[in-house]
Design an enzyme around this catalytic site. Structure first.
Site, PDB file in Angstrom:
ATOM      1  N   CYS A  69     -57.363  -6.310  -1.461  1.00 34.07           N
ATOM      2  CA  CYS A  69     -56.787  -5.994  -3.018  1.00 34.07           C
ATOM      3  C   CYS A  69     -57.283  -5.682  -3.774  1.00 34.07           C
ATOM      4  O   CYS A  69     -56.461  -4.245  -4.474  1.00 34.07           O
ATOM      5  CB  CYS A  69     -56.027  -7.584  -3.035  1.00 34.07           C
ATOM      6  SG  CYS A  69     -56.621  -8.608  -3.928  1.00 34.07           S
TER       7      CYS A  69
ATOM      8  N   TRP B  61     -53.747 -12.781   5.561  1.00 33.74           N
ATOM      9  CA  TRP B  61     -54.865 -12.324   6.605  1.00 33.74           C
ATOM     10  C   TRP B  61     -56.551 -12.212   5.977  1.00 33.74           C
ATOM     11  O   TRP B  61     -57.616 -11.820   7.049  1.00 33.74           O
ATOM     12  CB  TRP B  61     -55.002 -11.616   7.581  1.00 33.74           C
ATOM     13  CG  TRP B  61     -53.995 -10.288   7.394  1.00 33.74           C
ATOM     14  CD1 TRP B  61     -52.307 -10.358   7.489  1.00 33.74           C
ATOM     15  CD2 TRP B  61     -54.301  -9.194   7.349  1.00 33.74           C
ATOM     16  NE1 TRP B  61     -52.181  -9.150   7.157  1.00 33.74           N
ATOM     17  CE2 TRP B  61     -52.812  -8.641   7.363  1.00 33.74           C
ATOM     18  CE3 TRP B  61     -56.005  -8.672   7.048  1.00 33.74           C
ATOM     19  CZ2 TRP B  61     -53.995  -6.560   6.218  1.00 33.74           C
ATOM     20  CZ3 TRP B  61     -56.001  -7.352   6.969  1.00 33.74           C
ATOM     21  CH2 TRP B  61     -54.523  -6.787   6.914  1.00 33.74           C
ATOM     22  N   ASN B  62     -56.899 -11.035   5.035  1.00 32.52           N
ATOM     23  CA  ASN B  62     -57.201 -10.755   4.698  1.00 32.52           C
ATOM     24  C   ASN B  62     -59.047 -11.549   4.441  1.00 32.52           C
ATOM     25  O   ASN B  62     -59.999 -11.112   4.487  1.00 32.52           O
ATOM     26  CB  ASN B  62     -57.683  -9.182   4.108  1.00 32.52           C
ATOM     27  CG  ASN B  62     -56.499  -9.923   2.472  1.00 32.52           C
ATOM     28  OD1 ASN B  62     -56.164 -10.456   2.465  1.00 32.52           O
ATOM     29  ND2 ASN B  62     -57.076  -9.430   0.905  1.00 32.52           N
TER      30      ASN B  62
ATOM     31  N   LYS C 192     -49.230 -22.175   4.057  1.00 30.42           N
ATOM     32  CA  LYS C 192     -48.790 -21.217   5.479  1.00 30.42           C
ATOM     33  C   LYS C 192     -49.816 -20.288   5.027  1.00 30.42           C
ATOM     34  O   LYS C 192     -50.118 -19.321   4.718  1.00 30.42           O
ATOM     35  CB  LYS C 192     -47.471 -20.844   4.801  1.00 30.42           C
ATOM     36  CG  LYS C 192     -46.964 -20.049   6.475  1.00 30.42           C
ATOM     37  CD  LYS C 192     -46.432 -18.823   5.438  1.00 30.42           C
ATOM     38  CE  LYS C 192     -46.208 -17.801   6.989  1.00 30.42           C
ATOM     39  NZ  LYS C 192     -47.600 -17.249   7.188  1.00 30.42           N
TER      40      LYS C 192
ATOM     41  N   GLU D 260     -50.015 -12.545  -6.146  1.00 25.18           N
ATOM     42  CA  GLU D 260     -51.312 -11.896  -6.290  1.00 25.18           C
ATOM     43  C   GLU D 260     -50.810 -10.343  -5.260  1.00 25.18           C
ATOM     44  O   GLU D 260     -51.270 -11.226  -4.177  1.00 25.18           O
ATOM     45  CB  GLU D 260     -52.342 -12.790  -5.828  1.00 25.18           C
ATOM     46  CG  GLU D 260     -53.417 -12.259  -6.322  1.00 25.18           C
ATOM     47  CD  GLU D 260     -54.427 -10.915  -5.080  1.00 25.18           C
ATOM     48  OE1 GLU D 260     -54.322  -9.946  -5.142  1.00 25.18           O
ATOM     49  OE2 GLU D 260     -54.813 -11.917  -4.435  1.00 25.18           O
ATOM     50  N   LEU D 261     -51.301  -9.766  -5.667  1.00 29.02           N
ATOM     51  CA  LEU D 261     -50.022  -9.097  -4.232  1.00 29.02           C
ATOM     52  C   LEU D 261     -51.354  -7.947  -4.097  1.00 29.02           C
ATOM     53  O   LEU D 261     -52.348  -7.679  -4.717  1.00 29.02           O
ATOM     54  CB  LEU D 261     -49.082  -8.457  -5.852  1.00 29.02           C
ATOM     55  CG  LEU D 261     -48.381  -9.156  -5.551  1.00 29.02           C
ATOM     56  CD1 LEU D 261     -46.751  -8.804  -6.240  1.00 29.02           C
ATOM     57  CD2 LEU D 261     -48.037 -10.230  -4.272  1.00 29.02           C
TER      58      LEU D 261
ATOM     59  N   GLU E 198     -50.733   1.580  -1.652  1.00 30.63           N
ATOM     60  CA  GLU E 198     -51.789   0.831  -1.096  1.00 30.63           C
ATOM     61  C   GLU E 198     -51.516   1.005   0.504  1.00 30.63           C
ATOM     62  O   GLU E 198     -50.668   0.947   1.074  1.00 30.63           O
ATOM     63  CB  GLU E 198     -51.253  -0.787  -0.775  1.00 30.63           C
ATOM     64  CG  GLU E 198     -53.024  -1.300  -1.217  1.00 30.63           C
ATOM     65  CD  GLU E 198     -52.639  -3.044  -0.962  1.00 30.63           C
ATOM     66  OE1 GLU E 198     -51.494  -3.745  -0.417  1.00 30.63           O
ATOM     67  OE2 GLU E 198     -53.694  -3.609  -1.941  1.00 30.63           O
TER      68      GLU E 198
ATOM     69  N   GLY F 162     -50.476 -11.528  -0.467  1.00 29.23           N
ATOM     70  CA  GLY F 162     -50.205 -10.914   0.040  1.00 29.23           C
ATOM     71  C   GLY F 162     -49.310  -9.415  -0.617  1.00 29.23           C
ATOM     72  O   GLY F 162     -49.911  -8.601  -1.379  1.00 29.23           O
ATOM     73  N   GLY F 163     -48.901  -8.749   0.909  1.00 28.80           N
ATOM     74  CA  GLY F 163     -48.715  -7.431   0.414  1.00 28.80           C
ATOM     75  C   GLY F 163     -47.283  -7.728  -1.343  1.00 28.80           C
ATOM     76  O   GLY F 163     -45.957  -8.779  -1.271  1.00 28.80           O
TER      77      GLY F 163
HETATM   78  O1  TXE Z   1     -48.309  -8.715   4.778  1.00 30.88           O
HETATM   79  P1  TXE Z   1     -47.456  -9.866   3.996  1.00 30.88           P
HETATM   80  P2  TXE Z   1     -48.815  -8.022   5.544  1.00 30.88           P
HETATM   81  C1  TXE Z   1     -50.721  -5.505   1.839  1.00 30.88           C
HETATM   82  C2  TXE Z   1     -51.613  -4.399   2.374  1.00 30.88           C
HETATM   83  C3  TXE Z   1     -50.602  -4.848   4.100  1.00 30.88           C
HETATM   84  C4  TXE Z   1     -49.456  -5.135   3.551  1.00 30.88           C
HETATM   85  C5  TXE Z   1     -48.491  -6.074   4.159  1.00 30.88           C
HETATM   86  O2  TXE Z   1     -51.122  -3.506   2.276  1.00 30.88           O
HETATM   87  O3  TXE Z   1     -50.573  -3.146   4.639  1.00 30.88           O
HETATM   88  O4  TXE Z   1     -49.734  -5.662   2.306  1.00 30.88           O
HETATM   89  O5  TXE Z   1     -49.909  -6.761   5.393  1.00 30.88           O
HETATM   90  C6  TXE Z   1     -45.859 -14.107   4.672  1.00 30.88           C
HETATM   91  N1  TXE Z   1     -41.597 -14.966   3.430  1.00 30.88           N
HETATM   92  N2  TXE Z   1     -51.345  -6.513   2.057  1.00 30.88           N
HETATM   93  O6  TXE Z   1     -47.691  -8.356   6.415  1.00 30.88           O
HETATM   94  O7  TXE Z   1     -46.661  -9.301   4.612  1.00 30.88           O
HETATM   95  C7  TXE Z   1     -46.974 -14.055   5.734  1.00 30.88           C
HETATM   96  O8  TXE Z   1     -47.011 -14.719   7.093  1.00 30.88           O
HETATM   97  C8  TXE Z   1     -42.687 -15.782   3.084  1.00 30.88           C
HETATM   98  C9  TXE Z   1     -51.993  -6.795   0.481  1.00 30.88           C
HETATM   99  O9  TXE Z   1     -49.563  -9.062   6.279  1.00 30.88           O
HETATM  100  O10 TXE Z   1     -47.451  -9.925   2.094  1.00 30.88           O
HETATM  101  C10 TXE Z   1     -48.441 -13.944   5.193  1.00 30.88           C
HETATM  102  O11 TXE Z   1     -48.612 -15.270   5.412  1.00 30.88           O
HETATM  103  N3  TXE Z   1     -43.550 -15.705   3.304  1.00 30.88           N
HETATM  104  C11 TXE Z   1     -52.576  -8.385  -0.003  1.00 30.88           C
HETATM  105  C12 TXE Z   1     -48.719 -13.788   3.549  1.00 30.88           C
HETATM  106  O12 TXE Z   1     -46.860 -13.593   3.937  1.00 30.88           O
HETATM  107  C13 TXE Z   1     -44.098 -14.115   4.177  1.00 30.88           C
HETATM  108  C14 TXE Z   1     -53.433  -9.368   1.779  1.00 30.88           C
HETATM  109  C15 TXE Z   1     -48.841 -12.368   3.410  1.00 30.88           C
HETATM  110  O13 TXE Z   1     -48.006 -11.314   4.580  1.00 30.88           O
HETATM  111  C16 TXE Z   1     -42.396 -13.654   4.838  1.00 30.88           C
HETATM  112  C17 TXE Z   1     -52.713  -8.540   2.907  1.00 30.88           C
HETATM  113  C18 TXE Z   1     -41.590 -14.108   4.362  1.00 30.88           C
HETATM  114  N4  TXE Z   1     -40.727 -13.300   4.093  1.00 30.88           N
HETATM  115  C19 TXE Z   1     -51.725  -8.265   2.828  1.00 30.88           C
HETATM  116  N5  TXE Z   1     -42.968 -12.571   5.147  1.00 30.88           N
HETATM  117  C20 TXE Z   1     -53.211  -8.983  -0.996  1.00 30.88           C
HETATM  118  N6  TXE Z   1     -52.977  -8.350  -2.113  1.00 30.88           N
HETATM  119  O14 TXE Z   1     -54.820  -8.558  -0.715  1.00 30.88           O
HETATM  120  C21 TXE Z   1     -44.448 -12.604   5.171  1.00 30.88           C
HETATM  121  N7  TXE Z   1     -44.946 -13.884   4.770  1.00 30.88           N
END
Ligand code: TXE
Length: 503
Positions: free
Chosen positions: A292, A158-159, A182, A258-259, A393, A236-237
């Site tokens: 990130c 989402w960021n 997605k 990319e985490l 983080e 994502g995370g």
């Molecule tokens: O991210 P998620 P969240 C970090 C940041 C944040 C933490 C959690 O520290 O507090 O991650 O954020 C999809 N199988 N970053 O919970 O869960 C989800 O729908 C497949 C760092 O919002 O990582 C979304 O589209 N997909 C970061 C995507 O994964 C799944 C950016 C990211 O969500 C899933 C954001 C699953 N089981 C958060 N569960 C960066 N590196 O820039 C969720 N998703």
């Protein structure tokens, strides 16, 4: 100017060149982080929609007009995409401000820059070259083809939804892949607008780009495990990244991740102080710290620590919180309620660990320019690198300041972390700049600058910050695979029970 009085927007998703509702007919609400009010309805897809989207992408890859296009023609389509982004940049930016709470000033810069990714990879599309190899067998003609991997699944956070989707989409299209995207359940609208205003008018064949909106486990998991998906590109995370990696491994998919990060921003006493102070602020308070690459650990040489902290606090204090749609706003809201709670809980953790809260340290009220989901720019001093506030983080406007003695000490602290995404170094010494760049274990090191990105420079993480690289020439390799072709122009025969090696 963003109009917040509009009625609830109703979006459909995009599968096989058609705008469709979720098969279940369900929707989810997307909220405006500034007001906290729902503003859009997004299809709540599930496995049925994922299957439709992947089947469409698979058909488009195997038998649609897309594989028939020459690489030069693919490049032309991508240049059209770039031009359409230019045309709709302002609107796309405003949608992201509404859906994500990003600053309009940041979005203006991002949407202006995004076309460059499509121009750059459009140029690379017809420069994908294999090789002719002289093998050690007479009468053989051997060559290597570089082919697209197939259907790619993109999971976007989402960021920075549009930017991070762009980083994946441009090289994948150039390589000749088809994709299913997605977006995050919190911020799907800007991608759907992008499809409507950019992808559809660019006239890509049906099924080349598809979108499935909805929740992570419900949509993301069937996508990652779908047998017809060849590659997963995830941002994502780290916890979700590990889960995605594990699921994808079961069917041996190619994966790029990319985490997160906990990047050190390291200031030496030979720096230009004003530049470094501004770099520290931009490292942690830009994008409300929700990036990130946030420079969330500020490593200060002890000789300048007190003076630097004083200047830093003075600058951070002036940060204007407020409506992200206003050009003068510098710090906007946190994007999701869960993230807001997470940031506040880390502030409590830091206080409990004995870090000194030198600025901020809680929610920002309306009187302070804030409101719902605003956190005050927060600075903790006296942080030990072993504390959770230094190791984990936060993904918010919360800075940990850590003292160091000398270069060796700075390198030890910088690398004493599970992450390795980015790092900043502030010094006027050329020797020190190169030494630090070499010894820091991170995918990007910025010297006398911070948070700079380009389509030309590879981006990705060491250690737990990820796998693979986005941007630059090597990103396209993640969407290609090699095929070795052996042509025997000579006689056959020989012992059929022995491997054919040298002639
Ligand atoms: O991210 P998620 P969240 C970090 C940041 C944040 C933490 C959690 O520290 O507090 O991650 O954020 C999809 N199988 N970053 O919970 O869960 C989800 O729908 C497949 C760092 O919002 O990582 C979304 O589209 N997909 C970061 C995507 O994964 C799944 C950016 C990211 O969500 C899933 C954001 C699953 N089981 C958060 N569960 C960066 N590196 O820039 C969720 N998703």
């Amino acid at each position: 100017m963003l109009d917040r009085r509009t009625k609830l927007m109703e979006y459909q998703t995009y599968i096989d060149g058609q705008w469709v509702d979720a098969a279940s007919g369900k929707t989810l609400q997307s909220s405006d982080p500034y007001t906290g009010e729902p503003w859009a309805l997004i299809p709540e897809c599930d496995k049925t929609d994922v299957d439709r989207a992947v089947e469409a992408a698979s058909r488009a890859f195997d038998s649609g007009p897309w594989p028939q296009l020459t690489p030069t023609a693919r490049g032309k389509v991508m240049r059209r995409i770039a031009e359409l982004i230019e045309k709709h940049a302002q609107h796309l930016g405003e949608i992201e401000v509404r859906d994500n709470g990003k600053l309009i000033s940041e979005m203006a810069a991002q949407t202006k820059y995004m076309p460059e990714w499509f121009y750059y990879y459009a140029g690379l599309a017809d420069k994908i070259q294999g090789a002719v190899v002289s093998v050690d067998r007479q009468d053989h003609f051997n060559y290597i083809l570089r082919e697209p991997v197939g259907v790619c699944a993109f999971i976007i956070p989402w960021n920075s939804p549009l930017m991070l989707a762009t980083w994946k989409l441009a090289p994948a299209l150039a390589a000749g892949c088809t994709v299913v995207i997605k977006p995050s359940e919190f911020t799907s609208a800007s991608l759907l607008e992008f499809i409507k205003l950019v992808i559809e008018p660019a006239e890509l064949p049906p099924g080349v780009v598809n979108v499935v909106t909805g929740y992570g486990p419900v949509v993301g998991e069937p996508l990652v495990t779908h047998p017809k998906v060849a590659k997963v590109a995830f941002t994502g995370g780290s916890a979700t990244g590990a889960r995605v990696n594990e699921l994808a491994a079961k069917s041996f998919k190619k994966v790029s991740l990319e985490l997160g990060g906990k990047s050190p921003n390291i200031v030496f006493d030979d720096c230009i102080l004003e530049d470094a102070v501004s770099g520290a602020v931009s490292g942690i308070f830009a994008a409300t710290g929700q990036t990130c690459i946030a420079g969330s650990r500020l490593l200060l040489q002890e000789t300048i620590h007190d003076q630097f902290v004083e200047k830093l606090i003075a600058m951070a204090r002036t940060a204007r919180l407020g409506d992200p749609a206003l050009a003068e706003t510098q710090v906007g809201p946190v994007t999701t309620p869960a993230q807001y709670q997470k940031i506040l809980s880390y502030i409590d953790i830091a206080k409990g660990e004995g870090a000194h809260c030198a600025l901020g340290g809680g929610p920002a009220s309306e009187a302070e320019g804030g409101g719902k989901y605003f956190v005050k720019p927060t600075i903790f001093t006296g942080v030990d690198n072993k504390m959770r506030i230094a190791q984990e983080e936060v993904f918010g406007p919360v800075l940990s300041v850590i003292k160091f003695k000398d270069e060796a000490d700075a390198i030890r602290i910088a690398n004493d972390i599970a992450y390795g995404l980015g790092a900043g170094v502030w010094t006027q010494s050329v020797k020190r700049a190169h030494t630090m760049a070499k010894r820091i274990k991170a995918g990007t090191v910025w010297v006398n600058t911070y948070r700079a990105v380009s389509f030309l420079m590879p981006f990705g993480g060491y250690k737990s910050s990820g796998l693979g690289r986005e941007n630059g020439m090597e990103a396209i390799d993640g969407y290609l695979q090699s095929k070795s072709v052996w042509i025997n122009n000579g006689p056959g025969g020989g012992n059929p029970f022995v491997m054919k090696t040298a002639s």
